[in-house]
Design a protein around this motif. Structure first.
Motif, PDB file in Angstrom:
ATOM      1  N   LEU A  72       0.842  -1.191   0.000  1.00  0.00           N
ATOM      2  CA  LEU A  72       0.000   0.000   0.000  1.00  0.00           C
ATOM      3  C   LEU A  72       0.879   1.243   0.000  1.00  0.00           C
ATOM      4  N   GLY A  73       0.537   2.215  -0.816  1.00  0.00           N
ATOM      5  CA  GLY A  73       1.170   3.515  -0.765  1.00  0.00           C
ATOM      6  C   GLY A  73       0.184   4.523  -0.188  1.00  0.00           C
ATOM      7  N   PHE A  74       0.552   5.185   0.896  1.00  0.00           N
ATOM      8  CA  PHE A  74      -0.358   6.088   1.598  1.00  0.00           C
ATOM      9  C   PHE A  74       0.265   7.489   1.595  1.00  0.00           C
ATOM     10  N   SER A  75      -0.420   8.444   0.970  1.00  0.00           N
ATOM     11  CA  SER A  75       0.105   9.811   0.858  1.00  0.00           C
ATOM     12  C   SER A  75      -0.824  10.801   1.546  1.00  0.00           C
ATOM     13  N   LEU A  76      -0.233  11.759   2.203  1.00  0.00           N
ATOM     14  CA  LEU A  76      -0.992  12.832   2.846  1.00  0.00           C
ATOM     15  C   LEU A  76      -0.362  14.173   2.454  1.00  0.00           C
ATOM     16  N   THR A  77      -1.222  15.123   2.149  1.00  0.00           N
ATOM     17  CA  THR A  77      -0.741  16.481   1.861  1.00  0.00           C
ATOM     18  C   THR A  77      -1.408  17.458   2.819  1.00  0.00           C
ATOM     19  N   SER A  78      -0.611  18.335   3.417  1.00  0.00           N
ATOM     20  CA  SER A  78      -1.136  19.345   4.340  1.00  0.00           C
ATOM     21  C   SER A  78      -1.123  20.712   3.665  1.00  0.00           C
ATOM     22  N   ASP A  79      -2.109  21.550   4.035  1.00  0.00           N
ATOM     23  CA  ASP A  79      -2.080  22.939   3.562  1.00  0.00           C
ATOM     24  C   ASP A  79      -1.897  23.902   4.740  1.00  0.00           C
ATOM     25  N   ALA A  80      -1.517  23.326   5.892  1.00  0.00           N
ATOM     26  CA  ALA A  80      -1.245  24.184   7.057  1.00  0.00           C
ATOM     27  C   ALA A  80       0.030  24.981   6.816  1.00  0.00           C
ATOM     28  N   PRO A  81       0.100  26.207   7.325  1.00  0.00           N
ATOM     29  CA  PRO A  81       1.292  27.054   7.081  1.00  0.00           C
ATOM     30  C   PRO A  81       2.606  26.384   7.458  1.00  0.00           C
ATOM     31  N   GLY A  82       2.606  25.621   8.520  1.00  0.00           N
ATOM     32  CA  GLY A  82       3.855  24.982   8.946  1.00  0.00           C
ATOM     33  C   GLY A  82       3.966  23.534   8.547  1.00  0.00           C
ATOM     34  N   GLY A  83       3.027  23.056   7.751  1.00  0.00           N
ATOM     35  CA  GLY A  83       3.041  21.645   7.361  1.00  0.00           C
ATOM     36  C   GLY A  83       2.641  20.741   8.516  1.00  0.00           C
ATOM     37  N   PHE A  84       3.101  19.513   8.494  1.00  0.00           N
ATOM     38  CA  PHE A  84       2.754  18.546   9.545  1.00  0.00           C
ATOM     39  C   PHE A  84       3.558  18.818  10.808  1.00  0.00           C
ATOM     40  N   SER A  85       2.879  18.734  11.959  1.00  0.00           N
ATOM     41  CA  SER A  85       3.563  18.881  13.244  1.00  0.00           C
ATOM     42  C   SER A  85       4.176  17.533  13.632  1.00  0.00           C
ATOM     43  N   ASP A  86       5.042  17.564  14.630  1.00  0.00           N
ATOM     44  CA  ASP A  86       5.655  16.325  15.106  1.00  0.00           C
ATOM     45  C   ASP A  86       4.595  15.363  15.631  1.00  0.00           C
ATOM     46  N   ASP A  87       3.584  15.899  16.323  1.00  0.00           N
ATOM     47  CA  ASP A  87       2.515  15.041  16.841  1.00  0.00           C
ATOM     48  C   ASP A  87       1.751  14.377  15.692  1.00  0.00           C
ATOM     49  N   GLN A  88       1.486  15.130  14.617  1.00  0.00           N
ATOM     50  CA  GLN A  88       0.775  14.559  13.476  1.00  0.00           C
ATOM     51  C   GLN A  88       1.598  13.471  12.791  1.00  0.00           C
ATOM     52  N   LEU A  89       2.886  13.707  12.682  1.00  0.00           N
ATOM     53  CA  LEU A  89       3.761  12.700  12.076  1.00  0.00           C
ATOM     54  C   LEU A  89       3.768  11.422  12.908  1.00  0.00           C
ATOM     55  N   ALA A  90       3.722  11.562  14.221  1.00  0.00           N
ATOM     56  CA  ALA A  90       3.696  10.391  15.104  1.00  0.00           C
ATOM     57  C   ALA A  90       2.381   9.627  14.939  1.00  0.00           C
ATOM     58  N   ILE A  91       1.286  10.369  14.776  1.00  0.00           N
ATOM     59  CA  ILE A  91      -0.010   9.728  14.585  1.00  0.00           C
ATOM     60  C   ILE A  91      -0.028   8.924  13.283  1.00  0.00           C
ATOM     61  N   VAL A  92       0.517   9.521  12.225  1.00  0.00           N
ATOM     62  CA  VAL A  92       0.567   8.828  10.931  1.00  0.00           C
ATOM     63  C   VAL A  92       1.420   7.564  11.042  1.00  0.00           C
ATOM     64  N   LYS A  93       2.548   7.662  11.706  1.00  0.00           N
ATOM     65  CA  LYS A  93       3.428   6.507  11.859  1.00  0.00           C
ATOM     66  C   LYS A  93       2.726   5.371  12.598  1.00  0.00           C
ATOM     67  N   ALA A  94       1.936   5.724  13.600  1.00  0.00           N
ATOM     68  CA  ALA A  94       1.209   4.698  14.350  1.00  0.00           C
ATOM     69  C   ALA A  94       0.028   4.143  13.546  1.00  0.00           C
ATOM     70  N   LEU A  95      -0.520   4.962  12.673  1.00  0.00           N
ATOM     71  CA  LEU A  95      -1.715   4.572  11.912  1.00  0.00           C
ATOM     72  C   LEU A  95      -1.403   3.613  10.766  1.00  0.00           C
ATOM     73  N   VAL A  96      -0.260   3.794  10.115  1.00  0.00           N
ATOM     74  CA  VAL A  96       0.029   3.071   8.872  1.00  0.00           C
ATOM     75  C   VAL A  96      -0.033   1.542   9.026  1.00  0.00           C
ATOM     76  N   PRO A  97       0.530   0.918  10.054  1.00  0.00           N
ATOM     77  CA  PRO A  97       0.431  -0.549  10.149  1.00  0.00           C
ATOM     78  C   PRO A  97      -1.013  -1.049  10.196  1.00  0.00           C
ATOM     79  N   ALA A  98      -1.862  -0.362  10.968  1.00  0.00           N
ATOM     80  CA  ALA A  98      -3.270  -0.770  11.042  1.00  0.00           C
ATOM     81  C   ALA A  98      -3.967  -0.535   9.711  1.00  0.00           C
ATOM     82  N   LEU A  99      -3.639   0.586   9.078  1.00  0.00           N
ATOM     83  CA  LEU A  99      -4.218   0.882   7.763  1.00  0.00           C
ATOM     84  C   LEU A  99      -3.771  -0.167   6.743  1.00  0.00           C
ATOM     85  N   GLY A 100      -2.494  -0.545   6.815  1.00  0.00           N
ATOM     86  CA  GLY A 100      -1.989  -1.560   5.903  1.00  0.00           C
ATOM     87  C   GLY A 100      -2.668  -2.900   6.095  1.00  0.00           C
ATOM     88  N   LEU A 101      -2.916  -3.288   7.342  1.00  0.00           N
ATOM     89  CA  LEU A 101      -3.602  -4.551   7.623  1.00  0.00           C
ATOM     90  C   LEU A 101      -5.021  -4.528   7.075  1.00  0.00           C
TER      91      LEU A 101
END
Length: 348
Positions: free
Chosen positions: A94-123
């Motif tokens: 699976l290839g999972f892409s996210l694009t942000s339009d926030a002025p500062g892009g993705f925050s560290d907390d958001q990046l951590a959430i994505v990292k935790a989400l991907v294995p479950a999403l892949g399953l």
């Protein structure tokens, strides 16, 4: 995700905040497939990496057409995560892409959430992909109606039952002789061209191809107990359309120096066994019975009578079109003589 479907290289689900999810299939040889090397996913795969980030607001990744498009739409940050599936399947992952339009892009907390989400999403995606692939591939090899019965549990030898159906048997005329003249690759191309025509016109009239037998095709149109004429008319429409399409194909092919390949079609109506036949561990979900044998024998008369379309008595008397009686004929292996018909000319 990649796909095992013979028509599609992959499938994507695209969604934008506030909009609807759009599913897209990338056909083999399509622009999407040809442009795959110009994507961040291909970049990561070619380097053996599983994650990538391009800060669009700083001009990163703009040499990728897709990311340049996102940047023009206000995108500031782009993140890609890849999830591999078990390697025993051709479905790579699976290839999972996210694009942000926030002025500062993705925050560290958001990046951590994505990292935790991907294995479950892949399953979850793996489960969907395997189920979808099993359903689609089975339908490709057995037909939609038959695959539905198999997936519903009709998998044991002998399961099935008797049905009444209009039978369409199509055979390429003098095709064996072509194998002496043309290379195997060319022969396969000729077969595929004609089988594509037959399948198209059978399917558009609610029929189903059950078997490709060398240069022959067997299709059925199950009848309604209260209206067997409907199935006969559907089979007849398929036959007439595929014969017309064959003429057009031959004109195009002979214009390019290729062979003229005629098609003989037989239409029959009768009772068949529709179900699992074969060895315990190797089954074929098909139709067998006297009606199938009779249709096969009738096909041999097309050349004798110089007719591209013949009908049995049961079919001719059920369909609602004028037919011309051609005579009574003995069929090899069939005790009863066959009364054979063709479509009547308009003048008659």
């Amino acid at each position: 995700m990649p796909s095992l479907h013979p028509m599609y290289r992959g499938i994507s689900a695209n969604f934008v905040r506030g909009g609807a999810t759009v599913l897209e299939n990338a056909a083999h040889g399509s622009v999407e497939e040809r442009n795959f090397e110009k994507t961040p996913i291909f970049y990561l795969l070619s380097r053996g990496e599983r994650t990538g980030r391009w800060i669009l607001a700083k001009g990163e990744g703009l040499d990728y057409p897709q990311l340049a498009e996102f940047a023009l739409a206000g995108g500031t940050d782009h993140l890609v995560s890849l999830c591999e599936f078990p390697n025993e399947l051709a479905l790579r992952g699976l290839g999972f892409s996210l694009t942000s339009d926030a002025p500062g892009g993705f925050s560290d907390d958001q990046l951590a959430i994505v990292k935790a989400l991907v294995p479950a999403l892949g399953l979850a995606a793996y489960r969907v992909a395997v189920s979808k692939t099993a359903t689609e591939i089975l339908a490709v090899y057995t037909g939609a109606r038959t695959s539905a019965r198999i997936l519903a549990g009709e998998t044991q030898r002998g399961t099935g039952g008797s049905i009444n159906a209009a039978i369409l048997l199509a055979d390429l005329r003098n095709f064996t002789a072509l194998t002496e003249v043309y290379q195997p690759g060319e022969i396969v191309e000729f077969l595929n061209e004609h089988f594509e025509l037959i399948d198209r016109h059978v399917e558009e009239n609610s029929g189903e191809i059950l078997k490709f037998m060398g240069d022959s095709v067997l299709a059925i149109f199950p009848t309604d107990a209260d209206d067997p004429q409907k199935a006969c008319m559907a089979a007849l429409a398929s036959a007439k359309n595929l014969l017309k399409a064959t003429e057009e194909l031959n004109r195009e092919r002979t214009g390019n120096g290729g062979p003229n390949i005629g098609v003989d079609v037989v239409l029959h109506l009768g009772e068949v066994f529709y179900g699992n036949v074969g060895a315990r561990g190797r089954l074929d979900f098909t139709v067998i019975g006297r009606a199938v044998n009779e249709a096969s024998r009738l096909e041999k008369l097309c050349g004798t009578l110089e007719q591209p379309l013949l009908m049995s008595e049961s079919f001719a008397t059920t369909c609602a079109v004028p037919c011309q009686y051609l005579g009574s004929f003995e069929l090899r292996g069939v005790s009863k003589r066959a009364e054979v018909f063709r479509l009547a000319d308009a003048a008659e």
